[in-house]
Design a protein around this motif. Structure first.
Motif, mmCIF file in Angstrom:
data_model
loop_
_atom_site.group_PDB
_atom_site.id
_atom_site.type_symbol
_atom_site.label_atom_id
_atom_site.label_comp_id
_atom_site.label_asym_id
_atom_site.label_seq_id
_atom_site.Cartn_x
_atom_site.Cartn_y
_atom_site.Cartn_z
ATOM 1 N N LEU A 61 -22.812 118.314 -5.832
ATOM 2 C CA LEU A 61 -21.554 119.047 -5.748
ATOM 3 C C LEU A 61 -20.756 118.721 -4.497
ATOM 4 N N LEU A 62 -21.423 118.290 -3.442
ATOM 5 C CA LEU A 62 -20.735 117.974 -2.197
ATOM 6 C C LEU A 62 -20.163 116.565 -2.227
ATOM 7 N N PHE A 63 -19.650 116.126 -1.091
ATOM 8 C CA PHE A 63 -19.022 114.802 -0.962
ATOM 9 C C PHE A 63 -17.801 114.674 -1.878
ATOM 10 N N GLY A 64 -17.138 115.802 -2.132
ATOM 11 C CA GLY A 64 -15.956 115.798 -2.985
ATOM 12 C C GLY A 64 -16.249 115.688 -4.459
ATOM 13 N N LYS A 65 -17.507 115.756 -4.888
ATOM 14 C CA LYS A 65 -17.854 115.528 -6.293
ATOM 15 C C LYS A 65 -17.315 116.624 -7.210
ATOM 16 N N LEU A 66 -17.403 117.875 -6.766
ATOM 17 C CA LEU A 66 -16.909 118.964 -7.613
ATOM 18 C C LEU A 66 -15.398 118.886 -7.774
ATOM 19 N N ALA A 67 -14.681 118.622 -6.692
ATOM 20 C CA ALA A 67 -13.224 118.524 -6.771
ATOM 21 C C ALA A 67 -12.799 117.331 -7.620
ATOM 22 N N LEU A 68 -13.492 116.213 -7.497
ATOM 23 C CA LEU A 68 -13.153 115.035 -8.304
ATOM 24 C C LEU A 68 -13.447 115.273 -9.769
ATOM 25 N N ARG A 69 -14.528 115.995 -10.065
ATOM 26 C CA ARG A 69 -14.848 116.298 -11.458
ATOM 27 C C ARG A 69 -13.731 117.107 -12.108
ATOM 28 N N CYS A 70 -13.222 118.093 -11.408
ATOM 29 C CA CYS A 70 -12.117 118.891 -11.941
ATOM 30 C C CYS A 70 -10.846 118.058 -12.077
ATOM 31 N N LEU A 71 -10.586 117.186 -11.106
ATOM 32 C CA LEU A 71 -9.379 116.365 -11.151
ATOM 33 C C LEU A 71 -9.426 115.367 -12.301
ATOM 34 N N PHE A 72 -10.573 114.754 -12.556
ATOM 35 C CA PHE A 72 -10.691 113.720 -13.572
ATOM 36 C C PHE A 72 -10.841 114.271 -14.990
ATOM 37 N N GLU A 73 -11.204 115.554 -15.142
ATOM 38 C CA GLU A 73 -11.536 116.062 -16.468
ATOM 39 C C GLU A 73 -10.630 117.191 -16.962
ATOM 40 N N ASP A 74 -10.252 118.125 -16.104
ATOM 41 C CA ASP A 74 -9.513 119.306 -16.559
ATOM 42 C C ASP A 74 -8.154 118.917 -17.130
ATOM 43 N N TYR A 75 -7.851 119.432 -18.313
ATOM 44 C CA TYR A 75 -6.590 119.261 -19.035
ATOM 45 C C TYR A 75 -6.369 117.832 -19.536
ATOM 46 N N LEU A 76 -7.234 116.897 -19.229
ATOM 47 C CA LEU A 76 -7.146 115.545 -19.784
ATOM 48 C C LEU A 76 -8.060 115.501 -21.001
ATOM 49 N N GLU A 77 -7.527 115.968 -22.124
ATOM 50 C CA GLU A 77 -8.338 116.118 -23.324
ATOM 51 C C GLU A 77 -8.660 114.764 -23.940
ATOM 52 N N GLN A 78 -9.749 114.750 -24.692
ATOM 53 C CA GLN A 78 -10.167 113.533 -25.373
ATOM 54 C C GLN A 78 -9.162 113.159 -26.461
ATOM 55 N N ALA A 79 -8.968 111.866 -26.642
ATOM 56 C CA ALA A 79 -7.989 111.382 -27.622
ATOM 57 C C ALA A 79 -8.354 111.835 -29.031
ATOM 58 N N ARG A 80 -7.325 112.293 -29.764
ATOM 59 C CA ARG A 80 -7.474 112.743 -31.153
ATOM 60 C C ARG A 80 -8.464 113.905 -31.269
ATOM 61 N N HIS A 81 -8.513 114.733 -30.247
ATOM 62 C CA HIS A 81 -9.391 115.893 -30.264
ATOM 63 C C HIS A 81 -8.628 117.110 -29.749
ATOM 64 N N PHE A 82 -9.120 118.282 -30.090
ATOM 65 C CA PHE A 82 -8.581 119.531 -29.580
ATOM 66 C C PHE A 82 -9.681 120.284 -28.859
ATOM 67 N N ASN A 83 -9.281 121.123 -27.947
ATOM 68 C CA ASN A 83 -10.235 121.920 -27.177
ATOM 69 C C ASN A 83 -9.656 123.315 -26.982
ATOM 70 N N THR A 84 -10.406 124.327 -27.366
ATOM 71 C CA THR A 84 -9.983 125.716 -27.247
ATOM 72 C C THR A 84 -11.000 126.477 -26.421
ATOM 73 N N ARG A 85 -10.521 127.226 -25.431
ATOM 74 C CA ARG A 85 -11.424 127.996 -24.573
ATOM 75 C C ARG A 85 -10.870 129.408 -24.427
ATOM 76 N N ILE A 86 -11.752 130.386 -24.582
ATOM 77 C CA ILE A 86 -11.405 131.795 -24.418
ATOM 78 C C ILE A 86 -12.305 132.379 -23.339
ATOM 79 N N MET A 87 -11.700 132.962 -22.298
ATOM 80 C CA MET A 87 -12.447 133.537 -21.177
ATOM 81 C C MET A 87 -11.950 134.963 -20.963
ATOM 82 N N LEU A 88 -12.776 135.927 -21.315
ATOM 83 C CA LEU A 88 -12.368 137.323 -21.284
ATOM 84 C C LEU A 88 -13.432 138.176 -20.607
ATOM 85 N N LYS A 89 -13.003 139.318 -20.059
ATOM 86 C CA LYS A 89 -13.926 140.308 -19.523
ATOM 87 C C LYS A 89 -13.394 141.697 -19.848
ATOM 88 N N PRO A 90 -14.268 142.658 -20.095
ATOM 89 C CA PRO A 90 -13.804 144.010 -20.440
ATOM 90 C C PRO A 90 -13.185 144.699 -19.236
#
Length: 423
Positions: free
Chosen positions: A38-67
């Motif tokens: 997780l250190l050496f910038g790995k966690l930040a790079l993982r979020c930068l390289f992956e978040d919102y860059l969805e796979q081609a011809r695919h959809f992604n749905t996420r629901i995050m809720l709390k009572p």
């Protein structure tokens, strides 16, 4: 009456919008992973390289809720799959029900995970005591399609963490003699320099789980400035020698910039807005291996950048050796918040462009606006905040002049505090 006629005009204001996703969801389960990963910038790079860059011809749905009545528990559900099922791909779905002991400390928790993939039912638990710096965790797959690997029977772990040192190990509940430990790591920090070493064998290869096998060892060194708070600019450079066969160089920078704004929908006293810009680079070069392997696999690189213009819009792009992507995300800060993203992916091997889509509904992280003055006095979360002195200093110094430069984050909201108080 004289005081009424000579009333001073309202002070100028600067908008300080919340980040789209901070803290990242991966930070909630960081105690289950090696600090080396997780250190050496790995966690930040993982979020930068992956978040919102969805796979081609695919959809992604996420629901995050709390009572509303019990904020200690929450539910995260994901559904993803192909837009056209010509290749016979399955739609994957999973859900995680989580209990967290302390709202301000995500490191003591328990979650139950269900999925229609390999791990059908999994239990994870972690207990960490900041006063002593020690913690224990476990991952237990309760229902698995087929137990093919040693991890399918469960993994236990122990760790010690302080501000400048992290030591940990993982092992199997009923291990073979040759499989103790499952992994181990040591990471230390002195000033701006971080160094670490990790032992992580591949039990899928015969006679590989040996301490004298250099393929089981990795080491890394990093140089970093700033903190992981989005209000503080940060810089991190890492160099890793992985499994005695790969050299990985990475760079990540988070920049907090300010620009003038003239928005007809805002009040006239609003003269500026804070933007967040992230840039990352990663180069992986194979320095030892099969000479007959493809030259593309010997050198892998990717570069990405993102720009959050305000609280609602985010633009992100990534350039890689195999494909390149660009994404646009829109987020509404209702409760729950709603995020829609669309990404275009260019495959360089076939010269074809495809699209991916993502939808997120969230009630875990709330919008946190912060005053841009040295006191960081928090007003109501739905209000923008004052920044006195911006008019005379705009263009000469950042609007966010505060004691965050001295490392004092005690008086800012939980969602804006750094996540790296300990390794």
């Amino acid at each position: 009456m004289g005081n009424f006629l000579q009333k001073e005009p309202p002070p100028p204001m600067v908008l300080v919008p919340p980040m789209f996703d901070f803290p990242p969801l991966a930070a909630r389960t960081r105690m289950l992973e090696s600090s080396y990963d997780l250190l050496f910038g790995k966690l930040a790079l993982r979020c930068l390289f992956e978040d919102y860059l969805e796979q081609a011809r695919h959809f992604n749905t996420r629901i995050m809720l709390k009572p509303i009545d019990d904020p200690h528990v929450d539910l995260v559900a994901n559904v993803s799959g192909p837009l056209d099922n010509n290749k016979g791909e399955n739609i994957l779905g999973d859900a995680s029900f989580r209990w967290q002991r302390d709202l301000d400390d995500p490191h003591t928790f328990m979650d139950l995970y269900v999925s229609n993939a390999h791990e059908i039912l999994r239990l994870r638990s972690c207990a960490y005591y900041p006063k002593y710096g020690v913690g224990a965790f476990g991952v237990f797959p309760l229902l698995v399609e087929k137990r093919m690997h040693s991890e399918d029977y469960g993994v236990l772990g122990l760790r010690y963490g302080s501000e400048n040192l992290s030591i940990g190990t993982t092992f199997l509940p009923f291990p073979l003699v040759s499989e103790v430990p499952r992994s181990a790591w040591v990471v230390g920090r002195i000033g701006r320099l971080t160094a670490g070493v990790q032992y992580k064998p591949d039990f899928g290869i015969k006679d590989s789980a040996r301490f004298n096998n250099l393929m089981n060892w990795s080491c890394a060194v990093g140089y970093g400035l700033g903190s992981s708070s989005p209000l503080s600019p940060s810089f991190n450079f890492g160099l890793e020698f992985a499994k005695s066969s790969q050299l990985i160089a990475s760079f990540y920078q988070h920049v907090v910039v300010q620009r003038r704004v003239k928005n007809p929908f805002e009040e006239s006293v609003i003269v500026g807005i804070t933007n967040y810009i992230d840039f990352g680079f990663e180069l992986e070069t194979r320095i030892k291996g099969d000479e007959s392997s493809n030259s593309v696999e010997k050198s892998i690189f990717q570069v990405a950048a993102s720009w959050q213009a305000n609280k609602n819009f985010l633009v992100k792009g990534k350039l890689g050796h195999v494909s390149s992507s660009i994404a646009l995300a829109f987020k509404s800060w209702w409760r729950p918040s709603f995020t829609f993203s669309i990404s275009a992916v260019r495959d360089h091997t076939v010269g074809k462009t495809s699209f991916g889509f993502g939808i997120r509904i969230e009630d875990l992280r709330e919008a946190s606006y912060q005053r841009a003055d040295p006191n960081y006095v928090m007003l109501t979360p739905t209000k923008e905040h004052l920044a006195e002195g911006i008019m005379r200093n705009i263009g000469n110094r950042p609007m966010l002049q505060s004691d965050i430069t001295s490392g004092n984050f005690d008086n800012i909201p939980r969602n804006l505090k750094p996540i790296d108080q300990f390794l």
